[in-house]
Scaffold this motif. Sequence first.
Motif, PDB file in Angstrom:
ATOM      1  N   ARG A 228       0.821  -1.215   0.000  1.00 47.01           N
ATOM      2  CA  ARG A 228       0.000   0.000   0.000  1.00 47.01           C
ATOM      3  C   ARG A 228       0.856   1.266   0.000  1.00 47.01           C
ATOM      4  NH1 ARG A 228      -5.399  -0.394   1.624  1.00 47.01           N
ATOM      5  NH2 ARG A 228      -6.239  -2.290   0.684  1.00 47.01           N
ATOM      6  N   ILE A 229       1.864   1.307   0.872  1.00 45.83           N
ATOM      7  CA  ILE A 229       2.655   2.532   1.016  1.00 45.83           C
ATOM      8  C   ILE A 229       3.657   2.702  -0.122  1.00 45.83           C
ATOM      9  CG2 ILE A 229       4.358   3.720   2.461  1.00 45.83           C
ATOM     10  CD1 ILE A 229       2.971   2.581   4.892  1.00 45.83           C
ATOM     11  N   PHE A 230       4.358   1.607  -0.450  1.00 46.39           N
ATOM     12  CA  PHE A 230       5.422   1.699  -1.450  1.00 46.39           C
ATOM     13  C   PHE A 230       4.977   1.252  -2.838  1.00 46.39           C
ATOM     14  CE2 PHE A 230       7.479   0.932   2.675  1.00 46.39           C
ATOM     15  CZ  PHE A 230       8.246   2.087   2.771  1.00 46.39           C
ATOM     16  N   GLY A 231       3.769   0.691  -2.947  1.00 39.99           N
ATOM     17  CA  GLY A 231       3.311   0.194  -4.243  1.00 39.99           C
ATOM     18  C   GLY A 231       4.140  -0.969  -4.730  1.00 39.99           C
ATOM     19  N   PHE A 232       4.726  -1.728  -3.793  1.00 43.63           N
ATOM     20  CA  PHE A 232       5.658  -2.794  -4.157  1.00 43.63           C
ATOM     21  C   PHE A 232       4.913  -3.979  -4.762  1.00 43.63           C
ATOM     22  CE2 PHE A 232       8.434  -6.426  -3.076  1.00 43.63           C
ATOM     23  CZ  PHE A 232       9.538  -6.035  -3.809  1.00 43.63           C
ATOM     24  N   ARG A 233       5.297  -4.319  -6.003  1.00 40.49           N
ATOM     25  CA  ARG A 233       4.729  -5.446  -6.742  1.00 40.49           C
ATOM     26  C   ARG A 233       3.235  -5.323  -6.994  1.00 40.49           C
ATOM     27  NH1 ARG A 233       7.771 -11.171  -6.231  1.00 40.49           N
ATOM     28  NH2 ARG A 233       9.763 -10.378  -6.933  1.00 40.49           N
ATOM     29  N   VAL A 234       2.712  -4.147  -6.918  1.00 38.57           N
ATOM     30  CA  VAL A 234       1.304  -3.930  -7.259  1.00 38.57           C
ATOM     31  C   VAL A 234       1.226  -2.722  -8.186  1.00 38.57           C
ATOM     32  CG1 VAL A 234       0.476  -4.887  -5.070  1.00 38.57           C
ATOM     33  CG2 VAL A 234       0.845  -2.423  -5.265  1.00 38.57           C
ATOM     34  N   PHE A 235       0.160  -2.660  -8.992  1.00 38.66           N
ATOM     35  CA  PHE A 235      -0.073  -1.527  -9.878  1.00 38.66           C
ATOM     36  C   PHE A 235      -1.188  -0.688  -9.285  1.00 38.66           C
ATOM     37  CE2 PHE A 235      -2.285   0.105 -13.796  1.00 38.66           C
ATOM     38  CZ  PHE A 235      -1.356   1.116 -14.026  1.00 38.66           C
ATOM     39  N   ARG A 236      -0.908   0.574  -8.989  1.00 38.44           N
ATOM     40  CA  ARG A 236      -1.902   1.441  -8.358  1.00 38.44           C
ATOM     41  C   ARG A 236      -2.241   2.673  -9.189  1.00 38.44           C
ATOM     42  NH1 ARG A 236       0.389   3.229  -2.773  1.00 38.44           N
ATOM     43  NH2 ARG A 236       2.078   3.844  -4.174  1.00 38.44           N
ATOM     44  N   ARG A 237      -1.316   3.110 -10.028  1.00 40.33           N
ATOM     45  CA  ARG A 237      -1.519   4.361 -10.747  1.00 40.33           C
ATOM     46  C   ARG A 237      -0.705   4.358 -12.041  1.00 40.33           C
ATOM     47  NH1 ARG A 237      -2.966   9.453  -8.919  1.00 40.33           N
ATOM     48  NH2 ARG A 237      -2.730   8.831  -6.744  1.00 40.33           N
ATOM     49  N   GLY A 238      -1.287   4.921 -13.097  1.00 42.53           N
ATOM     50  CA  GLY A 238      -0.571   5.036 -14.362  1.00 42.53           C
ATOM     51  C   GLY A 238       0.124   6.377 -14.492  1.00 42.53           C
ATOM     52  N   LYS A 239       0.814   6.578 -15.615  1.00 42.20           N
ATOM     53  CA  LYS A 239       1.562   7.817 -15.828  1.00 42.20           C
ATOM     54  C   LYS A 239       0.991   8.653 -16.969  1.00 42.20           C
ATOM     55  CE  LYS A 239       5.876   5.902 -14.032  1.00 42.20           C
ATOM     56  NZ  LYS A 239       7.312   5.615 -14.306  1.00 42.20           N
ATOM     57  N   SER A 240      -0.119   8.206 -17.534  1.00 49.07           N
ATOM     58  CA  SER A 240      -0.704   8.936 -18.655  1.00 49.07           C
ATOM     59  C   SER A 240      -1.340  10.247 -18.187  1.00 49.07           C
ATOM     60  CB  SER A 240      -1.771   8.065 -19.330  1.00 49.07           C
ATOM     61  OG  SER A 240      -2.467   8.804 -20.307  1.00 49.07           O
ATOM     62  N   GLU A 241      -1.325  11.242 -19.053  1.00 46.93           N
ATOM     63  CA  GLU A 241      -1.953  12.531 -18.731  1.00 46.93           C
ATOM     64  C   GLU A 241      -3.389  12.618 -19.232  1.00 46.93           C
ATOM     65  OE1 GLU A 241       0.422  15.731 -20.106  1.00 46.93           O
ATOM     66  OE2 GLU A 241       2.161  15.247 -18.843  1.00 46.93           O
ATOM     67  N   GLN A 242      -3.743  11.770 -20.214  1.00 49.92           N
ATOM     68  CA  GLN A 242      -5.071  11.862 -20.824  1.00 49.92           C
ATOM     69  C   GLN A 242      -5.916  10.612 -20.622  1.00 49.92           C
ATOM     70  OE1 GLN A 242      -4.536  15.473 -21.399  1.00 49.92           O
ATOM     71  NE2 GLN A 242      -6.336  14.740 -22.462  1.00 49.92           N
ATOM     72  N   GLU A 243      -5.357   9.564 -20.017  1.00 52.57           N
ATOM     73  CA  GLU A 243      -6.089   8.307 -19.856  1.00 52.57           C
ATOM     74  C   GLU A 243      -6.195   7.928 -18.381  1.00 52.57           C
ATOM     75  OE1 GLU A 243      -4.826   6.148 -24.060  1.00 52.57           O
ATOM     76  OE2 GLU A 243      -3.619   5.807 -22.256  1.00 52.57           O
ATOM     77  N   PHE A 244      -7.329   7.404 -18.010  1.00 46.53           N
ATOM     78  CA  PHE A 244      -7.543   6.896 -16.653  1.00 46.53           C
ATOM     79  C   PHE A 244      -8.232   5.539 -16.771  1.00 46.53           C
ATOM     80  CE2 PHE A 244     -11.346   9.138 -17.842  1.00 46.53           C
ATOM     81  CZ  PHE A 244     -12.405   8.446 -17.252  1.00 46.53           C
ATOM     82  N   ALA A 245      -8.291   4.805 -15.657  1.00 48.11           N
ATOM     83  CA  ALA A 245      -8.854   3.453 -15.684  1.00 48.11           C
ATOM     84  C   ALA A 245     -10.034   3.337 -14.723  1.00 48.11           C
ATOM     85  CB  ALA A 245      -7.784   2.425 -15.322  1.00 48.11           C
ATOM     86  N   LEU A 246     -11.142   2.862 -15.254  1.00 49.82           N
ATOM     87  CA  LEU A 246     -12.301   2.504 -14.427  1.00 49.82           C
ATOM     88  C   LEU A 246     -12.224   1.013 -14.137  1.00 49.82           C
ATOM     89  CD1 LEU A 246     -15.134   4.422 -16.338  1.00 49.82           C
ATOM     90  CD2 LEU A 246     -14.192   5.015 -14.084  1.00 49.82           C
TER      91      LEU A 246
END
Length: 476
Positions: free
Chosen positions: A17-35
């Motif tokens: 949770r804190i370090f995001g280790f081995r999990v995907f929590r957020r992308g780096k795109s400026e125009q795309e998001f995920a539902l």
Amino acid sequence: MFYISTFYAFIPALVSRIFGFRVFRRGKSEQEFALTFDDGPDPVYTPQLLDLLKRFDAKATFFVVGINAEKHPELLKRMHDEGHLIGIHNYVHKSNWLMRPVTVRRQIAQTEAIIRRVTGKGTAFYRPPWGIVNFFDISKMNGRRIVLWSSMFGDWKARLGAKQLAERMLKKLRGGEVMLLHDCGTTLGADEEAPQNMLIALEKLLMVAQERQLRSVRVDTLFCQPVHVSATGEITGTGWFKSVLVFGWLLYERIFHTLFRLRPVSKEDTIFYYRRRTYHGPNVNMENGRWLKKGDPIVELHFDNKMLFHLGSSAKSIVHLAIQLIRMVKQQLPDLAHQLGHDSGMKGVKALYAVSMINRGPEKLGFQIQELPKGLFKKASTLYLKLLFSIIHPSGPEKLSEKKEVMVPKLIVMPIDTLFDRFHQGGSYQTDPTPDSTNQPDVAHMLHSEVHEEVSSIQTTVRASQLADTGSKQLT
């Protein structure tokens, strides 16, 4: 159990949770998001959700509960046919903290089998219920990718209302965001009618996103990396994994030592900590007519796991690790005897007590080795010590697999008067009269010779074990 539950659940969850280790929590795109939508498919709300997504040409990721997918395969097929990504949310909606590793793997396999049967394709994406991971989730996922989220809105509660939910969602509407929503309200703690509010709020969100030229995409698109399920491959980068896990684990251990007032035997490079406790196990025959009974005061020993990790990192084999431990314990037992002899709070203790999986050789030091009685304590100790050994030794998991029959935790006990007889030099604290010093062998020479005897004993035992197993393989 305090140690095991923390190591199995709390530390991995904290690290992920804190370090995001081995999990995907957020992308780096400026125009795309995920539902992303959890807990479905639902026969009432999922069709409405798919209609809404289709109207706005939005793609989403559905983390399905296997038992629901099995009941509604037509919805699973529609998700796939309309270009959405399907992930796994266990076969039943149950926390991974409450299941054994083998049970979690079975839940994942069951759900993937349903997805593959309906869509013709497997999936590499997994979200544990409530986002709660355990040690094995983040250590061995066989190529799968754990997906958590960057924003959560409490949409599972109907009292929140569509208007307030929409406001919360719009505040988080930006590129790279991974939004957690639910298309089913039948899980524990959720309201059955709550998804109706979610649909109203989502329509508002998609309208605003369209105005801002933001696009809803699948998690794998936002992730921007191809991820495939491997039949035999494992996640790489175990060095980083071990480093982060050990850091969190040792940090927790410091807290544990403070809370339970464990004392180091030596101020520098201590091999174990100790504390006074009341014995609660079955009666133990300590020989010579002495018994350790329930209610007796004891000194409980705890290996210093930081030191164990450093020793294990440099150890060439289990034998090498055991030899180093015996030497360090032998060197620090006189310090322990001195501290106990001069500590009024330790008066009346009957024995030293420990549980260890590395238990070959301490007989030479005066310890007695006893089998742990069958029951919950033995099972819990076995689980914890195997987890510990897999961390402290570079090839720990492989060694555990090879040496299942010998890597068994056992009870190690030493009567307190044996400790003083052998290792205390403090005169008045001796349990027996002090012998004439002229008749005493040189302490350093005695320790040196006993170490060599013990090394020989351990090597002989291991050689015999290996020869019996392989018929020819010699200990290197």
